[in-house]
Design an enzyme around this catalytic site. Sequence first.
Site, short mmCIF file in Angstrom:
data_model
loop_
_atom_site.label_atom_id
_atom_site.label_comp_id
_atom_site.label_asym_id
_atom_site.label_seq_id
_atom_site.Cartn_x
_atom_site.Cartn_y
_atom_site.Cartn_z
N HIS A 10 0.91 -1.17 0.11
CA HIS A 10 -0.19 -0.09 0.05
C HIS A 10 0.90 1.37 0.04
CE1 HIS A 10 -3.00 -2.67 2.25
NE2 HIS A 10 -3.59 -2.51 1.07
N LYS A 58 -17.12 -6.26 8.05
CA LYS A 58 -15.96 -7.22 7.57
C LYS A 58 -15.18 -7.67 8.77
CE LYS A 58 -14.30 -6.14 2.94
NZ LYS A 58 -13.00 -5.57 2.12
N ARG A 113 -1.67 -6.34 -8.30
CA ARG A 113 -0.53 -6.94 -7.88
C ARG A 113 -0.34 -8.12 -8.98
NH1 ARG A 113 -2.79 -8.37 -2.17
NH2 ARG A 113 -4.48 -8.72 -3.47
N SER A 166 -2.84 -7.84 3.31
CA SER A 166 -3.14 -7.61 4.49
C SER A 166 -3.65 -9.09 5.21
CB SER A 166 -4.04 -6.67 4.63
OG SER A 166 -3.85 -5.23 4.33
O1 PNS Z 1 -8.70 -3.04 0.29
P1 PNS Z 1 -10.07 -3.57 -0.21
O2 PNS Z 1 -10.80 -4.55 0.74
O3 PNS Z 1 -9.73 -4.72 -1.63
O4 PNS Z 1 -11.02 -2.33 -0.81
C1 PNS Z 1 -12.29 -2.71 -1.18
C2 PNS Z 1 -12.99 -1.39 -1.47
C3 PNS Z 1 -13.00 -0.60 -0.28
C4 PNS Z 1 -12.20 -0.54 -2.38
C5 PNS Z 1 -14.39 -1.72 -1.94
O5 PNS Z 1 -14.72 -2.72 -0.94
C6 PNS Z 1 -15.36 -0.44 -1.93
O6 PNS Z 1 -15.23 0.22 -2.88
N1 PNS Z 1 -16.13 -0.54 -1.06
C7 PNS Z 1 -17.31 0.57 -0.81
C8 PNS Z 1 -18.52 0.19 -1.12
C9 PNS Z 1 -18.75 0.46 -2.85
O7 PNS Z 1 -18.55 1.46 -3.48
N2 PNS Z 1 -19.28 -0.61 -3.59
C10 PNS Z 1 -19.29 -0.27 -4.95
C11 PNS Z 1 -18.02 -0.79 -5.77
S1 PNS Z 1 -18.22 -2.09 -6.82
#
Ligand code: PNS
Length: 177
Positions: A23, A47, A96, A134
């Site tokens: 990150h 989560k 990645r 993570s």
């Molecule tokens: O670090 P992560 O867990 O891969 O991040 C995922 C994240 C936070 C980017 C994704 O879950 C997200 O955008 N969540 C917010 C809800 C949202 O906007 N959903 C629609 C996108 S498809």
Amino acid sequence: MNARGTGIVAVYPGSFDPLTNGHLDLIARGSRLVDRLIVAVLNNEAKQPLFSVEERVAMLEEVVGSYPNVEIGSFAGLTVEYASQRGANVIFRGIRAISDYEYELQMALMNRRLQPGIETAFLLAGEAYSFISSRLVKQVASLGGNISGLVPPLVEARLKQHFEQVRLKNAHTARSG
Ligand code: PNS
């Protein structure tokens, strides 16, 4: 390269539970491309994160707080809504390996449908970080493995502290059980 003056404000959303060196590498690369980079921690208790949003934000602030054009925020709900509220026109996500791509493509296309004015840009972290997640870092730390070099020292200390507390609690429960 420093791209200040481009008018680009980017949001880099994620769980950051916890922040890894992958990150961090992405934040450094992204911050050089834009005027402002907002690293946004998703507040999603469903989560069951290891660290609270406040703890994750505090760790990010301590590690990247000195970058002049990087801010840390948190949000609940849709990423695109948070991005709009913050005046961002770009969402950064890291890729990645090819295995990340399918999920990231789905999210990017959904976000574009929800908010056509916001572009998703994929950034590649350095190859040295391509295996770090993570989830794996937490698993290795929970089993007493060496995570040095995978996360910033502050995060390493916080993880060790957390799992030491868990071990002490389990030992206490086993004794009194
Ligand atoms: O670090 P992560 O867990 O891969 O991040 C995922 C994240 C936070 C980017 C994704 O879950 C997200 O955008 N969540 C917010 C809800 C949202 O906007 N959903 C629609 C996108 S498809």
